[in-house]
Motif scaffolding. Sequence first.
Motif, PDB file in Angstrom:
ATOM      1  N   THR A 181      -4.707  11.208  23.317  1.00 27.47           N
ATOM      2  CA  THR A 181      -3.620  12.138  22.981  1.00 27.47           C
ATOM      3  C   THR A 181      -3.065  11.713  21.630  1.00 27.47           C
ATOM      4  N   ILE A 182      -3.150  12.645  20.677  1.00 28.34           N
ATOM      5  CA  ILE A 182      -2.948  12.282  19.270  1.00 28.34           C
ATOM      6  C   ILE A 182      -1.844  13.129  18.656  1.00 28.34           C
ATOM      7  N   LYS A 183      -0.932  12.462  17.973  1.00 32.17           N
ATOM      8  CA  LYS A 183       0.177  13.189  17.331  1.00 32.17           C
ATOM      9  C   LYS A 183      -0.185  13.493  15.879  1.00 32.17           C
ATOM     10  N   GLY A 237      -0.494  12.524   9.768  1.00 31.73           N
ATOM     11  CA  GLY A 237      -0.936  12.422   8.375  1.00 31.73           C
ATOM     12  C   GLY A 237      -2.238  13.161   8.164  1.00 31.73           C
ATOM     13  N   TYR A 247      -4.610   5.650   3.326  1.00 32.63           N
ATOM     14  CA  TYR A 247      -5.146   4.566   4.165  1.00 32.63           C
ATOM     15  C   TYR A 247      -6.667   4.414   4.053  1.00 32.63           C
ATOM     16  N   PHE A 250      -5.424  12.659   8.551  1.00 34.58           N
ATOM     17  CA  PHE A 250      -6.452  12.761   9.586  1.00 34.58           C
ATOM     18  C   PHE A 250      -5.917  13.453  10.841  1.00 34.58           C
ATOM     19  N   THR A 251      -4.796  12.984  11.330  1.00 32.44           N
ATOM     20  CA  THR A 251      -4.305  13.503  12.622  1.00 32.44           C
ATOM     21  C   THR A 251      -3.909  14.988  12.524  1.00 32.44           C
ATOM     22  N   ALA A 267      -0.777  -1.139   9.833  1.00 35.68           N
ATOM     23  CA  ALA A 267      -0.976  -1.350   8.389  1.00 35.68           C
ATOM     24  C   ALA A 267       0.255  -0.951   7.609  1.00 35.68           C
ATOM     25  N   GLU A 276     -12.537   5.718  10.556  1.00 36.11           N
ATOM     26  CA  GLU A 276     -12.167   5.637  11.972  1.00 36.11           C
ATOM     27  C   GLU A 276     -10.674   5.331  12.111  1.00 36.11           C
ATOM     28  N   HIS A 277     -10.101   5.795  13.214  1.00 30.32           N
ATOM     29  CA  HIS A 277      -8.672   5.589  13.470  1.00 30.32           C
ATOM     30  C   HIS A 277      -8.480   5.059  14.891  1.00 30.32           C
ATOM     31  N   PRO A 278      -7.508   4.160  15.088  1.00 27.45           N
ATOM     32  CA  PRO A 278      -7.294   3.633  16.444  1.00 27.45           C
ATOM     33  C   PRO A 278      -6.410   4.561  17.282  1.00 27.45           C
ATOM     34  N   PHE A 279      -6.836   4.816  18.521  1.00 25.66           N
ATOM     35  CA  PHE A 279      -6.025   5.599  19.453  1.00 25.66           C
ATOM     36  C   PHE A 279      -6.130   5.002  20.851  1.00 25.66           C
ATOM     37  N   SER A 280      -5.025   5.034  21.576  1.00 29.59           N
ATOM     38  CA  SER A 280      -5.037   4.545  22.959  1.00 29.59           C
ATOM     39  C   SER A 280      -5.845   5.497  23.821  1.00 29.59           C
ATOM     40  N   ARG A 292       0.826  -1.224   0.000  1.00 33.37           N
ATOM     41  CA  ARG A 292       0.000   0.000   0.000  1.00 33.37           C
ATOM     42  C   ARG A 292       0.856   1.268   0.000  1.00 33.37           C
ATOM     43  N   LYS A 293       1.863   1.293   0.882  1.00 34.50           N
ATOM     44  CA  LYS A 293       2.657   2.520   1.005  1.00 34.50           C
ATOM     45  C   LYS A 293       3.438   2.787  -0.279  1.00 34.50           C
ATOM     46  N   PHE A 328       2.046   1.007  17.134  1.00 30.55           N
ATOM     47  CA  PHE A 328       1.115   2.031  16.660  1.00 30.55           C
ATOM     48  C   PHE A 328       0.873   1.968  15.164  1.00 30.55           C
TER      49      PHE A 328
END
Length: 442
Positions: A275-277, A280, A146, A282-283, A442, A257-261, A139-140, A439
């Motif tokens: 807490t999101i860095k 790309g 994504y 979305f973030t 994919a 949707e995106h996965p975050f802790s 994919r990359k 983290f």
Amino acid sequence: MRTIAARKSGLPWLLLYLALIMVPLGVLLLGERPRGNGFWWDFALLLGYAGLAMMGVQFALTARFKRATAPFGIDLIYYFHRFLATAGFGLLLLHVGLLAWKYPDALGSFDPRLAPRHMTFGRLAILAFGAIIISSLWRKQLRIEYDQWRRLHVLLALSGVVLAVLHVQGAGAYLQSPWKRALWSGLALSWLLLAVWVRLLRPALLVRRPWRVGSVQRERGRCWTLTLTPERGGVFAYHPGQFAWLTLRASPFALREHPFSLASSPTREGSVQFTIKELGDFTRTIGDIQPGERAYIDGPYGSFGVDRHPAATGFVFIAGGVGIAPMISMLRAMADRGDRRPLWLFYGNRDWERVVFREELDDLAGALALTVVHVLGEPPPDWNGERGVVDRGVLQRHLPSDRAGLHYLVCGPGPMIASIARGLDELGVPTRQRHSEIFDIA
Ligand SMILES: Cc1cc2nc3c(=O)[nH]c(=O)nc-3n(C[C@H](O)[C@H](O)[C@H](O)COP(=O)(O)OP(=O)(O)OC[C@H]3O[C@@H](n4cnc5c(N)ncnc54)[C@H](O)[C@@H]3O)c2cc1C
């Protein structure tokens, strides 16, 4: 890097998975069977059925059934999914290759106008599965974004399985008796129902439980902390260290949707935090989110966290950058619970200004039996602390010589986890005492 206990509790699920592939194959061999086409013919057909069963069961693997995924963790599930789907596709290629080699006439014309419909369906299914494998493994390199890839993935998977089932039903080999036909139709239906559950029913449930953004707070290191509260009812029960899938500015049906802790602690009720860095497409938009906006949260998931290891005599947390998110959740929870076990946090960052939760970590070190070791790649000139990356030397300098009962929790990007794993190998830390959250799945 999962625990042995996790592997043990995961065994029934592995056996169920195996049964879902093997039982339909066994059924084909029961009762009335086609006669006289030779070993290679039978073998090639069974390869086809096995490949299809493996492809179909992928819908179950990615259906996010909490009990089935809990013993393994999301990274392992997705690794397994990728591995088995590739193996299933390999079997399908062998099925076609063997028939082309030994029974070229059986494949007939490739021209869809001349070929029987079920053969064209089979060929299209192979193309769809092939496109899935290529677009997923590369994919990359193919520069597929994504979210676009995910939508393509779902479309190709559904079309591949439907086409393959039509091929099987049309070809009819081994499916002479009505009950075998019914069983395989039921099996195919169950795969499609799983897809309906994942793509329609679960999003519909999420729509009924919306959340609101309470605040958006800037953190160091190009990170943001989002606080969210449920519009109705309370927050779901979760363990510190788990994660959830977050949807913002989209419907849960949109596959965005995106996965975050979960960075918050379950001991502090009423809201959750992520807490999101900025990384790309979305973030990078998180800083534009306004309080009051609607959100959807699917969770909790994952098996990463201190609660799974109650017998540990202490914990060593190793985080890189925003990998601190699940760690801060655990530290906050342990402080609120009055946990007195010895703790170490090795926290790697490029420079001092990127150290997220710097001040809070100082406070937590006072409230807990916690030693925080900052490791900086580009430290300021007056820096007396550790430099470079977290490695065996850094760990050895700060950990006690008697560390037999400690468990190690590592979180960050894949390459960092691999390098820490080497350090832990060198220190002789048993695999059952190491746990990681990667983290990038994919
Ligand atoms: C279990 C888990 C917990 C995580 N916790 C955090 C956290 O607490 N804080 C944080 O900042 N980041 C976390 N991440 C990483 C976060 O999910 C990605 O950084 C984010 O999804 C990137 O999205 P993007 O569109 O901004 O970036 P992009 O540049 O589009 O993607 C960067 C990479 O992130 C991954 N990614 C992108 N979208 C998705 C998606 N929808 N689902 C899965 N992976 C995706 C892909 O590997 C992609 O190559 C976590 C990831 C996982 C798997």
